[in-house]
Design an enzyme around this catalytic site. Structure first.
Site, PDB file in Angstrom:
ATOM      1  N   ALA A   1       0.812  -1.217   0.000  1.00 38.10           N
ATOM      2  CA  ALA A   1       0.000   0.000   0.000  1.00 38.10           C
ATOM      3  C   ALA A   1       0.847   1.270   0.000  1.00 38.10           C
ATOM      4  O   ALA A   1       0.306   2.373   0.092  1.00 38.10           O
ATOM      5  CB  ALA A   1      -0.934   0.014   1.197  1.00 38.10           C
TER       6      ALA A   1
ATOM      7  N   HIS B   1       9.273  -4.656   2.947  1.00 39.99           N
ATOM      8  CA  HIS B   1       8.805  -4.322   1.597  1.00 39.99           C
ATOM      9  C   HIS B   1       9.913  -4.642   0.606  1.00 39.99           C
ATOM     10  O   HIS B   1      10.409  -3.777  -0.117  1.00 39.99           O
ATOM     11  CB  HIS B   1       8.367  -2.859   1.515  1.00 39.99           C
ATOM     12  CG  HIS B   1       7.069  -2.600   2.201  1.00 39.99           C
ATOM     13  ND1 HIS B   1       5.854  -2.927   1.627  1.00 39.99           N
ATOM     14  CD2 HIS B   1       6.800  -2.078   3.413  1.00 39.99           C
ATOM     15  CE1 HIS B   1       4.879  -2.601   2.458  1.00 39.99           C
ATOM     16  NE2 HIS B   1       5.429  -2.099   3.564  1.00 39.99           N
TER      17      HIS B   1
ATOM     18  N   HIS C   1       7.023  -6.191   9.628  1.00 37.60           N
ATOM     19  CA  HIS C   1       5.851  -7.074   9.464  1.00 37.60           C
ATOM     20  C   HIS C   1       6.177  -8.307   8.614  1.00 37.60           C
ATOM     21  O   HIS C   1       5.873  -8.397   7.449  1.00 37.60           O
ATOM     22  CB  HIS C   1       4.617  -6.336   8.962  1.00 37.60           C
ATOM     23  CG  HIS C   1       4.765  -5.386   7.807  1.00 37.60           C
ATOM     24  ND1 HIS C   1       5.411  -5.709   6.637  1.00 37.60           N
ATOM     25  CD2 HIS C   1       4.303  -4.122   7.649  1.00 37.60           C
ATOM     26  CE1 HIS C   1       5.338  -4.680   5.808  1.00 37.60           C
ATOM     27  NE2 HIS C   1       4.685  -3.706   6.407  1.00 37.60           N
TER      28      HIS C   1
ATOM     29  N   ASN D   1       4.514 -10.044   5.317  1.00 35.31           N
ATOM     30  CA  ASN D   1       3.764  -9.054   4.552  1.00 35.31           C
ATOM     31  C   ASN D   1       4.712  -8.087   3.844  1.00 35.31           C
ATOM     32  O   ASN D   1       5.636  -7.556   4.455  1.00 35.31           O
ATOM     33  CB  ASN D   1       2.809  -8.284   5.465  1.00 35.31           C
ATOM     34  CG  ASN D   1       1.821  -9.209   6.150  1.00 35.31           C
ATOM     35  OD1 ASN D   1       1.831  -9.363   7.370  1.00 35.31           O
ATOM     36  ND2 ASN D   1       0.979  -9.867   5.370  1.00 35.31           N
TER      37      ASN D   1
ATOM     38  N   ASP E   1      -3.516  -9.352  13.661  1.00 36.35           N
ATOM     39  CA  ASP E   1      -4.925  -8.955  13.493  1.00 36.35           C
ATOM     40  C   ASP E   1      -5.773 -10.052  12.854  1.00 36.35           C
ATOM     41  O   ASP E   1      -6.948  -9.837  12.569  1.00 36.35           O
ATOM     42  CB  ASP E   1      -5.027  -7.669  12.679  1.00 36.35           C
ATOM     43  CG  ASP E   1      -4.479  -7.798  11.256  1.00 36.35           C
ATOM     44  OD1 ASP E   1      -3.876  -8.854  10.935  1.00 36.35           O
ATOM     45  OD2 ASP E   1      -4.633  -6.843  10.476  1.00 36.35           O
TER      46      ASP E   1
ATOM     47  N   HIS F   1      -3.608  -9.934   8.355  1.00 35.10           N
ATOM     48  CA  HIS F   1      -2.278  -9.990   7.746  1.00 35.10           C
ATOM     49  C   HIS F   1      -1.656 -11.372   7.878  1.00 35.10           C
ATOM     50  O   HIS F   1      -0.912 -11.805   6.989  1.00 35.10           O
ATOM     51  CB  HIS F   1      -1.357  -8.957   8.412  1.00 35.10           C
ATOM     52  CG  HIS F   1      -1.601  -7.551   7.983  1.00 35.10           C
ATOM     53  ND1 HIS F   1      -2.640  -6.804   8.475  1.00 35.10           N
ATOM     54  CD2 HIS F   1      -0.931  -6.754   7.103  1.00 35.10           C
ATOM     55  CE1 HIS F   1      -2.601  -5.594   7.921  1.00 35.10           C
ATOM     56  NE2 HIS F   1      -1.581  -5.544   7.093  1.00 35.10           N
TER      57      HIS F   1
ATOM     58  N   ASP G   1       0.734  -1.806  13.058  1.00 33.52           N
ATOM     59  CA  ASP G   1       0.708  -1.246  11.699  1.00 33.52           C
ATOM     60  C   ASP G   1      -0.609  -0.500  11.472  1.00 33.52           C
ATOM     61  O   ASP G   1      -1.128  -0.440  10.351  1.00 33.52           O
ATOM     62  CB  ASP G   1       0.895  -2.341  10.647  1.00 33.52           C
ATOM     63  CG  ASP G   1       1.220  -1.792   9.255  1.00 33.52           C
ATOM     64  OD1 ASP G   1       1.689  -0.653   9.161  1.00 33.52           O
ATOM     65  OD2 ASP G   1       0.968  -2.515   8.265  1.00 33.52           O
TER      66      ASP G   1
ATOM     67  N   ALA H   1      -3.924  -2.180   3.381  1.00 36.54           N
ATOM     68  CA  ALA H   1      -3.305  -0.875   3.657  1.00 36.54           C
ATOM     69  C   ALA H   1      -3.249  -0.644   5.164  1.00 36.54           C
ATOM     70  O   ALA H   1      -4.113   0.004   5.744  1.00 36.54           O
ATOM     71  CB  ALA H   1      -4.096   0.242   2.982  1.00 36.54           C
TER      72      ALA H   1
END
Length: 368
Positions: A125, A181, A202, A205, A233, A236, A259, A294
Site C-alpha cells: 500500500a 517491503h 511485518h 507481509n 490482526d 495480515h 501497523d 493498507a
C-alpha cells in the site's frame, strides 16, 4: 505509594502478587497469594503504527500525532514509534522536526520511516510515486534534524542500490535498520543483516514469499538474531502462521505490532494513507485502486488477545507486546517489564484480556 494487585505477568511466568509504585517508578514486585483475578501486564510498546482514532502520524501534523498517540495509550500502548509512509523528503524532514516536542515529552519514543527506500515489486500500500533508492545524504539530514534522538528506525529493501551502505550508516548512528517491503533473495537479506539490520518489518507481509529452493527474506530473518514484527490482526497473518512465526523466532525475537492507520477505532468508510484512498470494510483496510491491504485497524490489546487465542502463552505474548520491542529500541532499562526500577507503565486486564485501566509513569490515564 500505590499498590496494584492481581496476576502479575513477568518474563516467563504469571504469578499472583502486587506491584508497588512510588511516583513514576516501580519500587517492588512481590508474590501474594491473596491477589485478585485482574491480569497486570507491562505497558505495550508498538514499533510500527501510522495512526488511530481518526488521527494520523503520516502527514507530520503534531496535534494529529498527539491525538493518535492518546488513542493508542487508552488501549495500553505506553511507548510507541510514529511511523511515516513513503513520502517526499521534505515531508519526512518537516515531520521529524515537528515531532521533536512529542519525543521530548515522551508522547512518542521517536519516528519510524517505513520507506521510501522500498521495492516497487513489494511496495504493497506504499505510494509508488515516492519510492526511491536509499540515500545516505537524506538519512544524514534527517538524523541531524532529529537531533540524534527522534529518528529511531528506517525500513528499507536490502536489495536496492546503496542499501547496505545505508544500513551501515544507520547502525553507526544508533538508528535501527529494518528489512521490509522487499523482493530480496535469501543471500541479499543476509547481506543486509550482516551490514547491521536488526528488525524485520511485518514478517511475511510485503515480502517475497518463502520457497524451498529460494528461502527469501522470511527465512533469512527467522534464521537470524533480528527482531521480527508480527501483525496479529488475523488478517495480515493466519493465527496458525502467527503461532508458527512466534515459536520459530521465540518470544525474545518476536514483536507484536499494530501497523495501524487512522481508521483504527473508527467506523468503516473511506480514509487516506500516503496520498492514496483507502476503503475500510469489516475491519479490513484496502487501497481503493488495487485492493492491497493498507495497514490495519488493530490496537495492541487486541493483538495480545489474538496472540493468546492463537495458542501463544500469555507470558510469551506479553513479552512480544512489551519486553522484546522495548529491548529492540534500547529502552529495556526504562520500560517493557514489571520490574523494580523501571517506569510504572502497566495495563490492568480482566480475565478476557480486555483493558480495564492503563497507567503510564505512575499516573492512570483515561481509557473511555
Amino acid at each position: 505509594m500505590t499498590r496494584i494487585s492481581g496476576r502479575i505477568v513477568r518474563p516467563g511466568a504469571v504469578v499472583p502478587g502486587h506491584v508497588e509504585i512510588d511516583g513514576p517508578t516501580i519500587v517492588d514486585v512481590a508474590a501474594d497469594n491473596r491477589a485478585g483475578d485482574d491480569i497486570i501486564v507491562p505497558g505495550f510498546v508498538d514499533l510500527h503504527c501510522h495512526g488511530g482514532g481518526g488521527h494520523t502520524f503520516t502527514t507530520g501534523d503534531a496535534a494529529d500525532a498527539r491525538a493518535a498517540a492518546a488513542f493508542h495509550l487508552a488501549h495500553g500502548t505506553t511507548t510507541m514509534l510514529a511511523s511515516l509512509v513513503s513520502s517526499p523528503f521534505e515531508l519526512m524532514r518537516d515531520a521529524t522536526r515537528d515531532y521533536l516536542p512529542l519525543v521530548a515529552d515522551r508522547t512518542l519514543a521517536g519516528v519510524h520511516y517505513e520507506g521510501p527506500y522500498l521495492s516497487g515489486a513489494r511496495c504493497g500500500a506504499q505510494n509508488p510515486e515516492f519510492l526511491r533508492d536509499p540515500s545516505v545524504p537524506e538519512l544524514a539530514e534527517l538524523i541531524r534534524v532529529g537531533e540524534s534522538r527522534a529518528v529511531r528506525m528506517v525500513t528499507l529493501a536490502p536489495e536496492l542500490p546503496g542499501a547496505t551502505e545505508a544500513i551501515a550508516f544507520l547502525r553507526e548512528h544508533g538508528v535501527l535498520a529494518a528489512v521490509g517491503h522487499t523482493d530480496a533473495t535469501y543471500a541479499e537479506t543476509k547481506a543486509g543483516l550482516a551490514a547491521g539490520a536488526t528488525v524485520g518489518t511485518h514478517l511475511f507481509n510485503g515480502m517475497r514469499p518463502p520457497h524451498h529452493r529460494e528461502p527469501g527474506p522470511v527465512i533469512g530473518l527467522l534464521d537470524s538474531i533480528a527482531v521480527c514484527e508480527l501483525i496479529a490482526d488475523n488478517i495480515h497473518l493466519h493465527p496458525g502462521m502467527l503461532a508458527f512465526a512466534a515459536r520459530s523466532a521465540g518470544p525474545d525475537r518476536a514483536a507484536l505490532v499494530t501497523d495501524a492507520m487512522d481508521a483504527a477505532g473508527m467506523p468503516d468508510g473511506k480514509y487516506e494513507l500516503g496520498g492514496q484512498e483507502v476503503v475500510v470494510a469489516d475491519r479490513v483496510a484496502r487501497l481503493a485502486r488495487n485492493g492491497s491491504i493498507a495497514g490495519s485497524t488493530l490496537t495492541m490489546d487486541a493483538a495480545l488477545r489474538n496472540a493468546v487465542a492463537a495458542g501463544i502463552p500469555l507470558e510469551d505474548a506479553a513479552a512480544m507486546a512489551s519486553t522484546t520491542p522495548a529491548r529492540a529500541l534500547g529502552l529495556d532499562d526504562e520500560v517493557g517489564a514489571l520490574e523494580a526500577g523501571l517506569r510504572a507503565d502497566l495495563v490492568v486486564l480482566d480475565a478476557g484480556l480486555t483493558v480495564q485501566r492503563v497507567m503510564r509513569a505512575g499516573t492512570w490515564v483515561p481509557t473511555g
